[in-house]
Design a protein around this motif. Structure first.
Motif, PDB file in Angstrom:
ATOM      1  N   TYR A 149      -5.922  15.390  -9.768  1.00 61.66           N
ATOM      2  CA  TYR A 149      -6.071  15.138  -8.334  1.00 61.66           C
ATOM      3  C   TYR A 149      -5.668  13.692  -8.068  1.00 61.66           C
ATOM      4  CZ  TYR A 149      -7.935  15.737  -3.621  1.00 61.66           C
ATOM      5  OH  TYR A 149      -8.054  15.856  -2.261  1.00 61.66           O
ATOM      6  N   ASN A 150      -4.698  13.502  -7.169  1.00 63.76           N
ATOM      7  CA  ASN A 150      -4.216  12.165  -6.820  1.00 63.76           C
ATOM      8  C   ASN A 150      -4.930  11.637  -5.580  1.00 63.76           C
ATOM      9  OD1 ASN A 150      -1.689  11.830  -8.650  1.00 63.76           O
ATOM     10  ND2 ASN A 150      -1.473  13.875  -7.783  1.00 63.76           N
ATOM     11  N   ARG A 151      -5.132  10.336  -5.552  1.00 66.97           N
ATOM     12  CA  ARG A 151      -5.707   9.681  -4.367  1.00 66.97           C
ATOM     13  C   ARG A 151      -4.964   8.374  -4.111  1.00 66.97           C
ATOM     14  NH1 ARG A 151      -9.941   7.832  -5.869  1.00 66.97           N
ATOM     15  NH2 ARG A 151     -10.078   8.566  -7.998  1.00 66.97           N
ATOM     16  N   LYS A 152      -3.657   8.429  -4.196  1.00 72.32           N
ATOM     17  CA  LYS A 152      -2.849   7.220  -4.140  1.00 72.32           C
ATOM     18  C   LYS A 152      -2.496   6.857  -2.705  1.00 72.32           C
ATOM     19  CE  LYS A 152      -0.763   8.394  -8.592  1.00 72.32           C
ATOM     20  NZ  LYS A 152       0.496   8.707  -9.301  1.00 72.32           N
ATOM     21  N   SER A 153      -2.265   5.570  -2.497  1.00 74.19           N
ATOM     22  CA  SER A 153      -1.788   5.110  -1.195  1.00 74.19           C
ATOM     23  C   SER A 153      -0.801   3.970  -1.392  1.00 74.19           C
ATOM     24  CB  SER A 153      -2.951   4.653  -0.310  1.00 74.19           C
ATOM     25  OG  SER A 153      -3.635   3.563  -0.899  1.00 74.19           O
ATOM     26  N   ASN A 154       0.168   3.895  -0.509  1.00 75.52           N
ATOM     27  CA  ASN A 154       1.147   2.811  -0.502  1.00 75.52           C
ATOM     28  C   ASN A 154       1.201   2.272   0.922  1.00 75.52           C
ATOM     29  OD1 ASN A 154       3.244   1.027  -0.890  1.00 75.52           O
ATOM     30  ND2 ASN A 154       4.804   2.596  -1.224  1.00 75.52           N
ATOM     31  N   ILE A 155       0.520   1.152   1.158  1.00 72.98           N
ATOM     32  CA  ILE A 155       0.310   0.633   2.514  1.00 72.98           C
ATOM     33  C   ILE A 155       1.215  -0.576   2.745  1.00 72.98           C
ATOM     34  CG2 ILE A 155      -1.388  -0.152   4.177  1.00 72.98           C
ATOM     35  CD1 ILE A 155      -1.854   2.671   3.067  1.00 72.98           C
TER      36      ILE A 155
END
Length: 980
Positions: free
Chosen positions: A411-417
């Protein structure tokens, strides 16, 4: 022969209708939530043969001397059951088997001369479970949102959780509360594999909705093979290939142009009431599915595959910002089944629900309007992931069956802000609050954040005369990489401070005039952590008499949580959870059942506890006078004048010794349950039921930070000032323990002896015992589908009362499972006893379908529910401690006075109607056209509000009672489908 055919057909329809619609409660004996059983009675020596031609499975056994037989762990489907008696007579039945259920086929007397004059619905008389099962065909007849939660909410006792629980940067939370438990206390399975996201329990992996063959919801009374849940068990069984090649394709479209207007909340300056006003924006959702399945080798090897594509676009217009979200991530499902021989079956499943949202952010030139300002950058959010499951089943003898399952889930919970350098600043002096500067999100997740589960499970069943013995074990390791930090390093608020009002750090406005201030919070944490859960269980399904079955079982679970250095800081072994159920077939004709069960249920320590308690976390707040102007750059930083008071630190950035953050005698959270009910089958496929459920939370596991209370106790019990300060300081960084009980702590008294074990009595810590009681009376009725119509309904009267919701805190939208602000300090719990957030006193549910003409079918779904209790949360002004005020609007004091939980009324009732029309033209066989209208009357009931009533002690909050959760707008959904 004609009479036998008529009887077989009648029984086929009756059983198929029951499974194809709703089965409640379920059947015992089914040890797997991805397989089912066939059980029954016949004369001793009768040879029973079952055959599922579609998957090439055949099994034969001889009925024992007691007259009972049981065929276990069968793949779902329709089976032909033949009984050849010792006297040479023979009967044939068609039996539908559902996953996690069992079906009865009794052959106690020859039916050669029986004439069928009516169709009586047969009910399940073997189990005390509370369960709902919906097949794909049944789900297709119900107008609901296409997700697991929406289907689960059809079950009696199911309530939608607070939209902030499980909320992401883009999506509202969408998890159910089952049986009064918090939304974080359910467990989710796909083909027998646990897919619950164990970081905090409020997310789970999902197969493409078109790949679901069956969904089951257990809301109570489940046997010892199930654990790690205080709410319910949600199981999905996927589609599979058969001996006939079948496939299809569809397109499903929910156009924004036909969606009702979005709304926002605005406070009336005259009445002070919050009104919902329309604004532009909405979602255009286009999805397509392509699937096929069939035999690679006839009767031996089968395959099913599905690919889902999407083109989703959502436009949202806020007070001074806008966003456009796009998602076109494909998903897939692959299922393979190999009948190695008649005694061995191997199943392989692979699926992906990985999803990537791309968010384009803009400034808004006019509040809630389409006039677009400057581009504020693009953000990306990733969720979901890949899952791989292998299951092997072997029927070693007629009486002994074993299955083994291994799974890997991600399960991924990545962010690129893009705006990660910008502090998130809001001006909260006005309503709605204004967002200042270039930030697009408050908290940013570690770009490498992900979760991985590796699991092994073994289940076995042994039939021994009147006893059906089941036993098994499972073990899983859950690895988490997690971290969170505030955008730009700071979360900033501009707020008002009334005359004489007090900030959470103790500063009091004695200037003689209202003043504006700037509050700044810095937060960061992270690391890599491992959680290990294991269990074993044993159960005897005992046929006490011909009409009475007793399910006697026990489950033992062990939990271990490791910190970022792979050192154990929580280890609980061999918890004992007894389960006892009885089911009485009153007249022995499968028409009247009385059942009861009692059980204990444990839930593991979520990995979120590893991150928040055993990791390095820095969290502090500072307060400044506001100069009245902001910087002219992109950050628009509020001008800071003199610092108001001192820094308020919650966490100092240091990870504690794992031995000094957890009570070594800690017990995991658990609940006791008691259910009693009855079910009656009536003519013409009708069934009615009545059930009472009582659930009581017995232990809570949470963090406690009352260092001052511990220090005062130490000073009065023989410790010198230095030692007392050391004890208070150790507790001050927060200890995980069982609230309401004594605390055992390992403390360094700085005497050169290392850690000293000290037990602090519960009275010194100032907490009441945890309470959560759920009582419900449930009345149900069902008219099973017969190819023409069906109807299902329920009314539930329920009461959920106590001083803690459980693993989350919906009052403030906190889903820090197991480490919420509850129990931190006594002041936060003063007045906490009352009606809990998931208390819905009255709920009515009704759904069904009717085949109007051979080519036309209509369906409907209606839910009516009473509102949620209301609170006013404010700055603590009591005398139990001097620290709770630091939490801001978090206590049950408001405007300086106590307002106990749930005493300020309730939100209004909500109602929602969905309608469906389906056209299946004969001129094009295999084609289906369908339109669903969800929330036909566009009811926009408010399901949750902002309950924070102050911005400082004595200063009312302008956002108090602002609607946060609102029913979804009316939506049209169109489907065109072709199957071959």
């Amino acid at each position: 022969m004609l009479r036998k055919t008529v009887l077989a057909r009648a029984l086929t329809i009756a059983f198929a209708a029951s499974v194809g619609s709703v089965v409640a409660p379920g059947v015992a004996f089914a040890a797997s939530n991805s397989a089912g059983d066939i059980v029954g009675r016949a004369a001793a020596g009768t040879v029973i043969t079952i055959e599922n031609k579609s998957i090439g499975l055949t099994r034969t056994l001889t009925v024992n001397k007691n007259g009972d037989y049981q065929l276990t762990m069968l793949p779902p489907g329709t089976y032909t059951v033949r009984a050849k008696r010792p006297d040479g007579s023979e009967d044939v039945r068609e039996v539908a088997v559902a996953a996690g259920q069992g079906s009865s086929a009794n052959f106690e007397a020859s039916t050669n001369t029986v004439v069928v004059t009516g169709r009586l619905n047969r009910i399940d008389v073997k189990s005390p479970e509370s369960s709902m099962v919906l097949t794909e065909a049944a789900i297709d007849r119900i107008p609901v949102t296409r997700d697991v939660t929406a289907v689960a909410l059809l079950a009696p006792g199911a309530t939608r959780g607070d939209t902030r629980i499980g909320q992401t940067a883009l999506r509202s939370g969408n998890v159910p509360s089952l049986g009064g438990a918090s939304p974080a206390e359910n467990v989710y399975y796909i083909n027998g594999f646990n897919v619950t996201n164990s970081l905090n329990g409020v997310a789970f992996n999902q197969v493409p909705f078109e790949g679901i063959a069956q969904q089951q919801v257990k809301t109570g009374g489940y046997g010892p093979e199930y654990g790690r849940s205080l709410g319910g068990v949600l199981s999905v069984t996927t589609k599979r290939g058969t001996n006939e090649w079948k496939g299809g394709a569809n397109v499903i479209w929910s156009p924004e142009s036909l969606q009702a207007k979005s709304v926002y909340a605005e406070k009336s300056p005259t009445s002070g009431r919050w009104n919902l006003l329309e604004r532009p924006g909405g979602t255009d959702d286009l999805q397509g599915n392509l699937w096929a399945g069939g035999p690679v080798i006839q009767d031996k090897l089968f395959v099913f595959g599905l690919i889902q594509g999407a083109d989703i676009k959502r436009e949202s217009y806020f007070n001074n910002t806008q966003e456009v979200v796009k998602n076109n991530t494909p998903r897939y499902l692959l299922k393979m089944d190999w009948n190695i021989n008649d005694s061995n079956l191997l199943e392989l499943t692979a699926f992906s629900d990985k999803s990537k949202d791309k968010v384009q952010n803009y400034a808004s030139l006019r509040p809630y309007q389409t006039a677009r300002g400057a581009d504020r950058g693009t953000d990306e959010y990733t969720s979901g992931g890949e899952n791989y499951i292998a299951k092997y089943t072997t029927w070693l003898t007629d009486d002994f069956t074993v299955s083994a399952l291994a799974g890997l889930g991600r399960y991924n919970r990545k962010s690129n802000i893009q705006s990660a350098q910008c502090p998130y600043t809001t001006d909260n002096r006005v309503t709605p609050a204004l967002v200042l500067g270039c930030a697009t999100t408050v908290n940013i997740t570690d770009p490498n954040a992900n979760d991985e589960r590796r699991a092994l499970r073994i289940d076995a069943e042994y039939s021994l005369g009147d006893h059906g013995i089941r036993f098994g074990m499972d073990h899983e390791e859950y690895k988490v990489v997690d971290g969170t930090f505030t955008s730009g390093g700071e979360r900033v608020w501009i707020r008002n401070l009334g005359v004489g009002s007090r900030l959470s750090n103790g500063y009091v406005n004695n200037t003689g005039a209202p003043q504006s201030y700037v509050e700044v919070r810095h937060f960061e944490n992270g690391g890599a952590f491992t959680t290990k859960n294991s269990a074993f269980y044993l159960e005897d399904n005992w046929q006490v008499t011909k009409n009475l079955v007793a399910n006697i079982g026990v489950r033992s679970e062990s939990f271990e949580n490791l910190n970022a250095e792979d050192k154990t800081f929580i280890k609980v072994t061999n918890t004992i959870a007894p389960r006892l159920g009885v089911s009485w077939d009153v007249r022995g004709d499968q028409q009247t059942k009385v059942f009861a069960n009692a059980g204990r249920y444990y839930i593991p320590v979520m990995s979120n506890t590893n991150v928040r308690l055993s990791g390095a976390e820095l969290d502090y707040r500072e307060f400044y006078a506001y100069t009245g102007s902001n910087s002219s750059d992109a950050f628009q930083r509020p001008g800071r004048g003199a610092m108001l008071g001192s820094r308020a630190t919650s966490s100092n950035g240091e990870a504690g010794d794992p031995r000094s953050v957890v009570d070594p005698n800690i017990k995991p959270m658990y609940q006791d349950e008691f259910i009693v009910g009855m079910q009656q089958a009536l003519a013409n496929r009708w069934t009615v039921g009545l059930k009472y459920t009582h659930r009581k939370l017995q232990k809570v596991m949470d963090d406690m930070c009352n260092g001052p209370g511990a220090e005062q106790w130490a000073l009065g019990n023989g410790f010198n000032a230095s030692q007392a300060a050391a004890i208070g300081g150790a507790i001050d960084h927060c200890f995980l323990y069982n609230p309401g009980g004594d605390l055992t702590a390992n403390v360094d008294l700085e005497d050169g002896k290392g850690l000293t074990t000290i037990t602090i009595p519960s009275k010194a810590l100032g907490f009441d015992k945890p309470q959560r009681k759920y009582n419900a009376v449930e009345a149900t009725f069902e008219r099973a589908w017969d190819g023409v119509w069906n109807l299902q309904g329920s009314y539930v009267w329920a009461k959920s009362k106590g001083n803690t919701e459980g693993y989350v805190k919906s009052d403030i939208g906190q889903d820090d499972s197991g480490i919420s602000q509850d129990w931190d300090y006594p002041g936060l719990m003063e007045g906490a006893s009352g009606y809990l957030p998931n208390d819905r006193r009255h709920t009515v549910k009704l759904f069904g379908a009717y085949q109007v003409l051979p080519e036309w079918r209509v369906g409907a779904n209606f839910i009516l529910q009473s509102g949620r209790p209301l609170n006013c949360l404010g700055y603590y002004n009591g005398t139990l401690d001097e620290v709770s005020i630091l939490y801001g609007a978090a206590s049950f004091y408001c405007a300086g006075k106590p307002n106990p939980r749930g005493t300020l009324g309730r939100l209004e009732w909500t109602r929602e109607l969905g309608l469906q029309a389906t056209y299946q033209p004969k001129w094009m066989k295999g084609t289906t056209f369908q339109v669903d209208v969800l929330n036909v009357f566009n009811d926009r009931g408010v399901t949750s509000v902002e309950e924070g009533g102050e911005t400082a002690l004595g200063t009312p909050s302008p956002t108090y009672l602002q609607p946060l959760g609102i029913q979804n707008a009316r939506t049209f959904r169109f489907m065109a489908q072709y199957e071959f």
